[in-house]
Design an enzyme around this catalytic site. Structure first.
Site, PDB file in Angstrom:
ATOM      1  N   GLY B 136       0.815  -1.210   0.000  1.00 59.21           N
ATOM      2  CA  GLY B 136       0.000   0.000   0.000  1.00 59.21           C
ATOM      3  C   GLY B 136       0.849   1.261   0.000  1.00 59.21           C
ATOM      4  N   GLY B 143      -0.625   9.383  -6.681  1.00 63.38           N
ATOM      5  CA  GLY B 143      -0.212   8.270  -7.520  1.00 63.38           C
ATOM      6  C   GLY B 143       1.223   8.464  -7.959  1.00 63.38           C
ATOM      7  N   SER B 144       1.405   9.290  -8.987  1.00 59.25           N
ATOM      8  CA  SER B 144       2.768   9.560  -9.459  1.00 59.25           C
ATOM      9  C   SER B 144       3.560  10.414  -8.470  1.00 59.25           C
ATOM     10  CB  SER B 144       2.716  10.265 -10.819  1.00 59.25           C
ATOM     11  OG  SER B 144       2.197   9.387 -11.793  1.00 59.25           O
ATOM     12  N   THR B 170      -3.203  -4.100  -5.645  1.00 57.38           N
ATOM     13  CA  THR B 170      -3.311  -5.478  -6.126  1.00 57.38           C
ATOM     14  C   THR B 170      -3.333  -6.424  -4.932  1.00 57.38           C
ATOM     15  OG1 THR B 170      -2.140  -4.898  -8.134  1.00 57.38           O
ATOM     16  CG2 THR B 170      -2.198  -7.230  -7.570  1.00 57.38           C
ATOM     17  N   LEU B 251       9.739  -0.948  -5.753  1.00 55.76           N
ATOM     18  CA  LEU B 251       9.179  -0.759  -7.091  1.00 55.76           C
ATOM     19  C   LEU B 251      10.220  -1.050  -8.163  1.00 55.76           C
ATOM     20  CD1 LEU B 251       7.026   2.391  -6.342  1.00 55.76           C
ATOM     21  CD2 LEU B 251       6.189   0.097  -6.841  1.00 55.76           C
ATOM     22  N   ARG B 255       9.559  -3.420 -11.203  1.00 54.87           N
ATOM     23  CA  ARG B 255       9.671  -2.915 -12.582  1.00 54.87           C
ATOM     24  C   ARG B 255      10.655  -3.752 -13.384  1.00 54.87           C
ATOM     25  NH1 ARG B 255      10.313   3.099 -10.163  1.00 54.87           N
ATOM     26  NH2 ARG B 255       8.080   3.523  -9.947  1.00 54.87           N
ATOM     27  N   ILE B 349      -4.545  -8.751 -36.674  1.00 55.16           N
ATOM     28  CA  ILE B 349      -4.302  -9.900 -37.559  1.00 55.16           C
ATOM     29  C   ILE B 349      -5.399 -10.944 -37.377  1.00 55.16           C
ATOM     30  CG2 ILE B 349      -2.713 -11.826 -37.999  1.00 55.16           C
ATOM     31  CD1 ILE B 349      -0.425  -9.846 -37.214  1.00 55.16           C
ATOM     32  N   GLU B 375       3.264   0.958 -11.621  1.00 55.48           N
ATOM     33  CA  GLU B 375       4.710   0.828 -11.367  1.00 55.48           C
ATOM     34  C   GLU B 375       5.491   1.930 -12.053  1.00 55.48           C
ATOM     35  OE1 GLU B 375       6.138  -1.529  -9.507  1.00 55.48           O
ATOM     36  OE2 GLU B 375       4.521  -2.976  -9.242  1.00 55.48           O
ATOM     37  N   HIS B 378       4.107   5.338 -17.851  1.00 58.74           N
ATOM     38  CA  HIS B 378       4.997   5.518 -18.994  1.00 58.74           C
ATOM     39  C   HIS B 378       5.560   6.949 -18.996  1.00 58.74           C
ATOM     40  CE1 HIS B 378       6.320   4.500 -23.094  1.00 58.74           C
ATOM     41  NE2 HIS B 378       6.059   5.759 -23.377  1.00 58.74           N
TER      42      HIS B 378
END
Lengths: 267, 396
Positions: B136, B143-144, B170, B251, B255, B349, B375, B378
C-alpha cells in the site's frame, strides 16, 4: 527396505524446436535447437523418486554423452534425484554401446532396480533397457504402466505405480501390451522401462533447481569402462518426411464415416 | 504454396545465454503456466477472479521471493527471476502481478528492511504462499507523486495507530498482511515508513474495485485504515530515515520483473496471431501469405526480439550488483510500450476472431493498459529518463 535406484537421463532434442535435416542428410541442424530431458526418462526419474519417498534409499541418475549431458542430469537432480553419473562420450552411440556402458555403471553401483525410459524421443529405438537386462542376466519388465489413470487419487498422492515388496526382493509391474495390460512379478535386482501412462512427472521447484547445483555429478570417461565403443548401427542418411497434405473438415459423423469408407477405404 | 516450419520467436537465441539453472527455472514456470494456468485464465478473466487455488502450487514451485537468500527462498539469479516473470506474463499480467506483489513488493522489503523476527515470521510462509501480501503506497490523491501521501502512523505507547486510505492495491482484499507506507511525525517524505499490518486488525477494510476492463483476473482493492492499532514492532526498522527510497527500491525490483514480463505477453500475442494467420484462409490462401500481414508479424517479432535482448542485458546488470534506476526505467518503458503495441497489432491480424476471448491478444491488450500505467506510468518513466538524458529535472 531402502532401495537403491539407477535411472537414465538422456539429453534429447526438444520436439518443440524447429528440427531441420542438414542438406547433405548427415544429421540435423543443431543451431537454434533446444534440448531437454527425454520425457520417458523424466517419467523414470519421477517413479524412482516416488519409490524413494515410499521405501527410502537413493536415486542415482546416469547420462551418457558429451559435456552438455550434464544439463539434463541437473534437470533430474532438480526434480530430487540424489546424485548423478556422467559417462562422458563425444562420439555416436547406439543401443548396443549404451547398454554396454550402462551395464558397467550398474555393476559399479549395484542398484536394486534400474529404471529407464522405454525409448528416447530422438531416434525412438526402444532397445537399451532390454539389452541391459540381457547383458546383466536380470529380469526385465518393459513398458511399465499402471491401472490407475493419471487423473486418479493415487496419482494425486504421487503413489508409485511399481510395487516393490516390503522385503525388497520383488517388484510387481503392470505393463502395457497389445490389447491390454499384463502384470509381471520380477525378482530384484531388475530392469524396468517406463511407458507414458506410468505417472505425471513433478515440476522441478526453484529451490530444487538451486539445490541441484550443489549435488555431486561424477564424470566417468566412457573409454575407461572397457567397453567396445564402436556402434553397430551407422546412420547413412536422414531425410525429412514428405510434407503432409492439408486436412479437410467434415460437417458431421455421417460425412466422416462416408469419407472413411468411400475415400480412405479404412472402414 | 510451399509452407515451411516457421522460425522460433527467440530468433537471437536468448535461451543460449541462460545458465542451466536459469533455463530449468524458465521451463518449470513455463510448464506450470501451460498446464495449470492457461486452462483456467479465460474463466477467471470473465468472472473477474484470481485463481487462488494456484497460489500454494506457485509456492511449492518456489516462485515467490525467488531471488532472496534464506528463509525458504530459492536464491535464484536476477535472470532466472526475469525469465520466470516472462513466462508468468505469457499466461496473463494478472499472474505476473500476483508474483510481483508477493515477491518484489512484500517479501523483498521484509528481507531488506525487516527485523529478524519479521523475516522469520513472514518470509517462509510467504514463500510457500500461505501468507499473501499486498503493498500500500498509492493513495486516492497520490499516484505519481507518492511523497505527498497522507496516511499517518501515530505512536501511542507500545503501538502505532494508522489512519488513511490506499488505492489501486493489487491483492488488497486477498491479503493476510498489508505493507502500508505511512508518515510518522511530520509531513515531509522523509517521515515515510513501512508497516506490516495484518488485515484482520480492527479498523482495516478492503473494498474491491469493480468494473475493471483490464487485469480482470487480478484483484484490485482500496484499503481503508480507520484507527488501525498495530504493535510498535510492526514497523520495518530499516525503512527509518530512507523516506521514499525504501518503497521506490521495492518498485525497482517489480519494474525489473515487468520489463521481462511484458515480453512474455507480447510472445503470447505473437504466437497466437502467427498461428491464426497461417491457418486462416482468405482469397484461397493463408492470410500469412499477404504482405501486409507479414509486415505486421515482422514488426511485432522484431519488437519482441529487441525487448528480450534489452531484458537480458538488464538482467546481467542487475545480477552484477544492481541495475540503475534509469536502466530499469528504460527497459520497463520500452518493453511495455512494445507489448502494448504488439497486442493491438496481433488483435488486428486475428480480425473479428480477435475480439473474442478464445484468443489471448485482446486480453493482453487490455491488461497492458494497466501495466503501462502502474509501477511508474509511462510518462513518469519518460521524465525520469529525460532527466537522465539532459541533466535537467522536468518535475520541479
Amino acid at each position: 527396505m531402502p532401495l537403491k535406484l539407477l535411472v537414465t537421463a538422456k539429453r534429447v532434442e526438444d520436439p518443440e524446436s524447429r528440427i531441420q535435416v542438414k542438406p547433405d542428410g548427415t544429421g540435423i541442424v543443431t543451431e537454434g535447437v533446444n534440448y531437454k530431458l527425454n520425457p520417458f526418462d523424466e517419467i523414470a526419474v519421477e517413479e524412482a523418486l516416488r519409490l524413494e519417498e515410499q521405501h527410502g534409499g537413493e536415486v542415482v541418475v546416469v547420462s551418457i554423452g558429451g559435456a552438455r549431458a550434464v544439463t539434463e542430469l541437473r534437470a533430474a537432480l532438480a526434480m530430487g534425484a540424489d546424485r548423478g553419473i556422467h559417462v562422458r562420450h563425444d562420439g555416436p552411440l547406439d543401443p548396443v554401446v549404451v547398454s554396454a556402458l550402462l551395464a558397467k555403471v550398474f555393476e559399479q553401483e549395484k542398484p536394486d532396480l534400474a529404471i529407464l525410459g522405454k525409448q528416447s524421443i530422438d531416434d525412438d529405438q526402444n532397445q537399451a533397457g532390454q539389452y541391459l537386462a540381457e547383458r546383466l542376466g536380470l529380469g526385465q519388465a518393459t513398458f511399465a504402466s499402471k491401472h490407475d489413470s493419471l487423473e486418479s487419487e493415487a496419482e494425486q498422492k504421487r503413489l508409485p505405480g511399481l510395487a516393490v515388496s516390503a522385503d525388497g526382493t520383488r517388484v510387481t509391474v503392470v505393463r502395457e501390451v497389445d490389447g491390454g495390460v499384463e502384470t509381471l512379478e520380477v525378482r530384484l535386482p531388475a530392469v524396468v522401462t517406463t511407458d507414458l501412462r506410468l505417472n505425471k512427472p513433478r515440476f522441478a521447484s526453484l529451490p530444487g533447481i538451486m539445490k541441484a547445483k550443489k549435488k555431486e555429478i561424477r564424470e566417468i570417461p566412457a573409454a575407461s569402462l572397457g567397453v567396445d565403443l564402436t556402434p553397430k548401427v551407422a546412420v547413412r542418411k536422414l531425410a525429412a518426411p514428405p510434407a503432409r497434405k492439408g486436412g479437410v473438415k467434415v460437417a458431421d459423423v455421417d460425412e466422416l464415416v462416408r469419407k472413411l469408407r468411400d475415400e480412405a477405404k479404412a472402414v | 504454396m510451399k509452407i515451411q516450419t516457421p522460425a522460433p520467436a527467440d530468433l537471437f537465441q536468448v535461451e543460449d545465454r541462460l545458465s542451466d539453472e536459469e533455463r530449468l527455472v524458465r521451463r518449470a514456470v513455463s510448464r506450470f503456466v501451460d498446464e495449470r494456468f492457461l486452462p483456467v485464465v479465460q474463466r477467471h478473466f470473465r468472472a473477474g477472479t484470481f485463481p487462488l487455488e494456484l497460489v500454494p502450487e506457485m509456492g511449492a514451485l518456489g516462485i515467490f521471493g525467488m531471488t532472496l537468500q534464506g528463509y525458504g527462498c530459492a536464491g535464484a539469479s536476477a535472470i532466472a527471476y526475469g525469465a520466470a516473470m516472462q513466462e508468468l506474463e505469457r499466461g496473463d499480467s494478472a499472474l505476473r502481478s500476483f508474483a510481483s506483489v508477493q515477491g518484489a513488493l512484500c517479501m523483498y522489503p521484509i528481507h531488506a528492511y525487516g527485523s529478524e523476527a519479521q523475516r522469520a515470521r513472514f518470509l517462509p510462509a510467504m514463500a510457500r504462499g500461505e501468507i499473501v501480501g499486498c503493498f500500500g503506497l498509492t493513495e486516492p490523491d497520490f499516484g505519481s507523486d507518492p511523497g505527498g501521501l497522507r496516511t499517518r502512523a501515530v505512536r501511542d505507547g507500545d503501538a502505532y495507530v494508522l489512519d488513511g486510505a490506499k488505492a489501486w492495491i493489487t491483492n488488497g482484499s486477498l491479503a493476510d498482511v498489508a505493507l502500508v507506507w505511512a508518515k510518522v511525525d511530520g509531513d515531509d517524505a522523509r517521515a515515510i515508513r513501512g508497516f506490516l499490518v495484518e488485515t484482520g486488525t480492527p479498523g482495516f477494510t478492503a473494498r474491491n474495485v469493480e468494473g475493471k476492463l483490464s487485469l480482470r483476473a487480478s484483484i484490485t482493492s482500496e484499503l481503508h485504515l480507520d484507527g488501525v492499532r498495530v504493535p510498535a514492532e510492526s514497523v520495518l526498522p530499516g525503512t527509518e530515515g530512507l523516506g521514499l527510497r525504501a518503497p521506490l527500491s521495492c518498485l525497482s525490483k517489480a519494474r525489473y520483473g515487468i520489463a521481462w514480463g511484458a515480453v512474455g505477453a507480447a510472445i503470447a500475442c505473437f504466437e497466437s496471431a502467427r498461428a491464426y494467420a497461417r491457418e486462416r484462409i482468405q482469397f484461397g490462401r493463408p492470410i500469412a501469405s499477404f504482405q501486409l500481414v507479414q509486415e505486421k508479424l515482422v514488426d511485432v517479432w522484431e519488437g519482441i526480439v529487441k525487448g528480450q535482448l534489452l531484458a537480458l542485458r538488464l538482467g546481467e546488470l542487475e545480477g552484477q550488483g544492481g541495475a540503475t534506476a534509469a536502466q530499469i526505467s528504460m527497459a520497463k518503458r520500452a518493453n511495455v510500450r512494445m507489448a502494448r503495441d504488439a497486442a493491438r497489432t496481433c488483435r488486428e491480424i486475428l480480425g473479428a476472431a480477435g475480439i473474442v476471448d478464445d484468443h489471448p491478444p485482446m486480453r493482453h491488450m487490455a491488461n497492458l493498459e494497466s501495466v503501462y500505467t502502474y509501477e511508474g506510468t509511462h510518462d513518469v518513466h519518460t521524465l525520469a529518463l529525460g532527466r537522465a538524458a539532459t541533466g535537467i529535472d522536468a518535475f520541479t
